[in-house]
Design a protein around this motif. Structure first.
Motif, PDB file in Angstrom:
ATOM      1  N   CYS A   3     -34.638  -9.733   3.830  1.00 38.55           N
ATOM      2  CA  CYS A   3     -35.413  -9.604   2.551  1.00 38.55           C
ATOM      3  C   CYS A   3     -34.359  -9.924   1.332  1.00 38.55           C
ATOM      4  N   ALA A   4     -34.171 -11.343   1.236  1.00 37.79           N
ATOM      5  CA  ALA A   4     -33.065 -11.580   0.373  1.00 37.79           C
ATOM      6  C   ALA A   4     -33.358 -12.870  -0.366  1.00 37.79           C
ATOM      7  N   GLY A   5     -32.657 -13.179  -1.359  1.00 37.37           N
ATOM      8  CA  GLY A   5     -32.510 -14.289  -2.111  1.00 37.37           C
ATOM      9  C   GLY A   5     -33.714 -14.111  -3.188  1.00 37.37           C
ATOM     10  N   GLN A   6     -33.746 -12.960  -3.741  1.00 36.06           N
ATOM     11  CA  GLN A   6     -34.720 -12.613  -4.768  1.00 36.06           C
ATOM     12  C   GLN A   6     -34.378 -13.391  -6.116  1.00 36.06           C
ATOM     13  N   GLY A   7     -33.199 -13.893  -6.288  1.00 35.94           N
ATOM     14  CA  GLY A   7     -32.868 -14.762  -7.428  1.00 35.94           C
ATOM     15  C   GLY A   7     -33.210 -14.568  -8.965  1.00 35.94           C
ATOM     16  N   GLY A   8     -33.485 -13.275  -9.126  1.00 31.10           N
ATOM     17  CA  GLY A   8     -34.147 -12.700 -10.503  1.00 31.10           C
ATOM     18  C   GLY A   8     -35.580 -12.583 -10.292  1.00 31.10           C
ATOM     19  N   TYR A   9     -36.234 -12.754  -9.413  1.00 33.19           N
ATOM     20  CA  TYR A   9     -37.682 -12.414  -9.136  1.00 33.19           C
ATOM     21  C   TYR A   9     -37.773 -11.326  -8.416  1.00 33.19           C
ATOM     22  N   GLY A  10     -36.996 -10.380  -8.225  1.00 34.01           N
ATOM     23  CA  GLY A  10     -37.261  -9.229  -7.247  1.00 34.01           C
ATOM     24  C   GLY A  10     -38.168  -8.270  -7.882  1.00 34.01           C
ATOM     25  N   PHE A  11     -38.362  -7.873  -9.073  1.00 36.19           N
ATOM     26  CA  PHE A  11     -39.210  -6.969  -9.556  1.00 36.19           C
ATOM     27  C   PHE A  11     -40.557  -7.785  -9.621  1.00 36.19           C
ATOM     28  N   THR A  12     -40.644  -9.007 -10.268  1.00 39.53           N
ATOM     29  CA  THR A  12     -42.016  -9.756 -10.355  1.00 39.53           C
ATOM     30  C   THR A  12     -42.437  -9.822  -8.753  1.00 39.53           C
ATOM     31  N   THR A  13     -41.905 -10.079  -7.863  1.00 38.69           N
ATOM     32  CA  THR A  13     -42.337 -10.315  -6.588  1.00 38.69           C
ATOM     33  C   THR A  13     -42.563  -9.265  -5.569  1.00 38.69           C
ATOM     34  N   ALA A  14     -42.005  -7.864  -5.982  1.00 41.70           N
ATOM     35  CA  ALA A  14     -41.972  -6.864  -5.127  1.00 41.70           C
ATOM     36  C   ALA A  14     -43.120  -6.347  -4.501  1.00 41.70           C
ATOM     37  N   PRO A  15     -44.135  -6.266  -5.092  1.00 38.22           N
ATOM     38  CA  PRO A  15     -45.427  -5.829  -4.311  1.00 38.22           C
ATOM     39  C   PRO A  15     -45.802  -6.759  -3.122  1.00 38.22           C
ATOM     40  N   ALA A  16     -45.738  -8.197  -3.342  1.00 37.48           N
ATOM     41  CA  ALA A  16     -46.271  -8.984  -2.447  1.00 37.48           C
ATOM     42  C   ALA A  16     -45.081  -9.144  -1.233  1.00 37.48           C
ATOM     43  N   VAL A  17     -43.882  -9.111  -1.604  1.00 38.58           N
ATOM     44  CA  VAL A  17     -42.833  -9.063  -0.642  1.00 38.58           C
ATOM     45  C   VAL A  17     -43.122  -7.778   0.171  1.00 38.58           C
ATOM     46  N   LYS A  18     -43.404  -6.620  -0.340  1.00 35.38           N
ATOM     47  CA  LYS A  18     -43.722  -5.434   0.416  1.00 35.38           C
ATOM     48  C   LYS A  18     -44.786  -5.800   1.443  1.00 35.38           C
ATOM     49  N   ASP A  19     -46.015  -6.379   0.983  1.00 38.86           N
ATOM     50  CA  ASP A  19     -47.041  -6.605   1.608  1.00 38.86           C
ATOM     51  C   ASP A  19     -46.748  -7.545   2.865  1.00 38.86           C
ATOM     52  N   PHE A  20     -45.975  -8.649   2.123  1.00 38.51           N
ATOM     53  CA  PHE A  20     -45.488  -9.794   3.283  1.00 38.51           C
ATOM     54  C   PHE A  20     -44.890  -9.239   4.513  1.00 38.51           C
ATOM     55  N   LEU A  21     -43.689  -8.465   4.352  1.00 39.09           N
ATOM     56  CA  LEU A  21     -42.797  -8.059   5.497  1.00 39.09           C
ATOM     57  C   LEU A  21     -43.736  -7.100   6.461  1.00 39.09           C
ATOM     58  N   ARG A  22     -44.496  -6.224   5.857  1.00 36.10           N
ATOM     59  CA  ARG A  22     -45.338  -5.482   6.810  1.00 36.10           C
ATOM     60  C   ARG A  22     -46.136  -6.503   7.648  1.00 36.10           C
ATOM     61  N   ALA A  23     -46.915  -7.409   7.063  1.00 38.24           N
ATOM     62  CA  ALA A  23     -47.889  -8.404   7.480  1.00 38.24           C
ATOM     63  C   ALA A  23     -46.962  -9.275   8.797  1.00 38.24           C
ATOM     64  N   ILE A  24     -46.027  -9.694   8.159  1.00 36.51           N
ATOM     65  CA  ILE A  24     -45.469 -10.613   9.336  1.00 36.51           C
ATOM     66  C   ILE A  24     -44.750 -10.079  10.444  1.00 36.51           C
ATOM     67  N   ILE A  25     -44.381  -8.780  10.291  1.00 40.68           N
ATOM     68  CA  ILE A  25     -43.961  -7.828  11.670  1.00 40.68           C
ATOM     69  C   ILE A  25     -45.071  -7.296  12.224  1.00 40.68           C
TER      70      ILE A  25
END
Length: 356
Positions: free
Chosen positions: A313-335
């Motif tokens: 869960c890496a390489g947010q590049g300044g977009y960490g807060f903008t993308t956080a809810p989708a990252v949360k959902d993505f990791l749960r879904a991919i696992i």
């Protein structure tokens, strides 16, 4: 036994932990004494999804509902400004950011410190919002704890090993055993991978410097938009009755507790003064943060194909807060093998498989 041991207590690690909590016991380890000490605590705190690669934009747009549900957004708006000789760059940025050109009367109504003798063009998008970053981090931490997990600070990882499908992770005063590792260590993600014996990807931290300067006497900037120069050459954002000014620098750095560069600060302030009627005579404070990018400047999310028990869960590049809810959902879904929050093309663009 811990199901998911998350290394990193910034927004990446907390989003990962909250996303994985429904799938098992989660423990988050933060090296510092407080959550979000490094990059997450030094964010410009803006939700503007029309930035970054197409996959980053997809994650940003998919995060709107999650931000709204968490109650962390408040109106801000974003303005792009340009000089007379920057028309081509202005047009490209206006299209790329989904903005609408406005005349100078409208621009001055929104941001009265603009200098009409210097600024020839302006564009605006009202659908950009401030993010209450502390509230979002604490919301995710509460979700982790509510699921029976832990969020621990002052736990800097010193060593990692894997035996019989179990990871053993040691800090200065504790040892943890886990079935899976989630690497969300910000600028240190490659170093964590190396400790784990996982091939590094080649992340590059880049420093961004910021200064807080006083608002002009008698003026309240609370309702002003965030203002960008073309090519994101500088920006200004209202903050707690003052103004944050940045040269939007991206200087390569080693992972570290970053500090602002005096020359970068001077360049940012000069650009701000060159587009406004304000003369800055002092700084209230200054600081810097590291934005960490993968080689293709797109997030890296999901299990490493060489060892699926090691999750990136890496390489947010300044977009960490903008993308956080989708990252949360993505990791749960991919696992879990469930439906992803973004389409297949963009999902493929963020998986670590592209580097293996």
């Amino acid at each position: 036994m811990i199901d998911f041991l998350v290394i990193g207590g910034g927004i990446a690690g907390l989003a990962a932990g909250a996303g994985l909590s429904p799938l098992g016991k989660v423990t988050v380890l933060e090296a510092e004494d407080t959550l979000g000490y490094h990059t997450s605590g030094r964010s410009a705190a803006l939700y503007e999804p029309s930035y970054g690669s197409k996959a980053v934009e997809a994650l940003g747009h998919a995060s709107l509902a999650g931000h709204q549900a968490a109650g962390v957004l408040s109106p801000r708006g974003v303005m792009l400004v340009a000089k007379a000789d920057q028309r081509a760059e202005f047009d490209a940025d206006t299209i790329g950011m989904g903005m609408t050109e406005i005349d100078m009367t409208e621009a001055l109504d929104l941001c009265p410190i603009l200098d009409p003798e210097q600024v020839a063009f302006a564009a605006y998008n009202e659908a950009s919002y401030d993010i209450d970053t502390e509230l979002l981090m604490q919301t995710y931490a509460k979700e982790i704890r509510a699921g029976g997990g832990e969020v621990l600070t002052a736990q800097r990882v010193q060593s990692m090993s894997k035996t019989d499908e179990i990871w053993t992770v040691t800090t200065a005063n504790r040892t943890f055993e886990a079935k899976n590792i989630a690497n969300a260590a910000g600028s240190w993600v490659d170093k964590v991978a190396a400790l784990a014996g996982i091939a590094e990807i080649g992340f590059q931290p880049k420093r961004r410097s910021m200064a807080r300067v006083p608002a002009p006497d008698g003026m309240n900037p609370a309702a002003w938009p965030m203002v960008f120069g073309v090519g994101e050459s500088w920006y200004m954002k209202p903050d707690a009755g003052a103004l944050i000014v940045s040269p939007a620098d991206a200087t390569p750095s080693e992972p570290m507790d970053a500090w602002a560069d005096d020359m970068d600060l001077a360049e940012g302030i000069a650009s701000f003064e060159d587009h406004t009627t304000v003369e800055v005579d002092r700084m209230i404070a200054n600081w810097a943060g590291l934005r960490t990018f993968s080689p293709d400047k797109t997030l890296v999310l999901g299990p490493d194909p060489l060892d699926p028990s090691f999750i990136w869960c890496a390489g947010q590049g300044g977009y960490g807060f903008t993308t956080a809810p989708a990252v949360k959902d993505f990791l749960r879904a991919i696992i879990a093998g469930n439906e992803l929050p973004i389409d297949a093309e963009h999902a493929a663009a963020v998986l670590p498989d592209r580097y293996r």
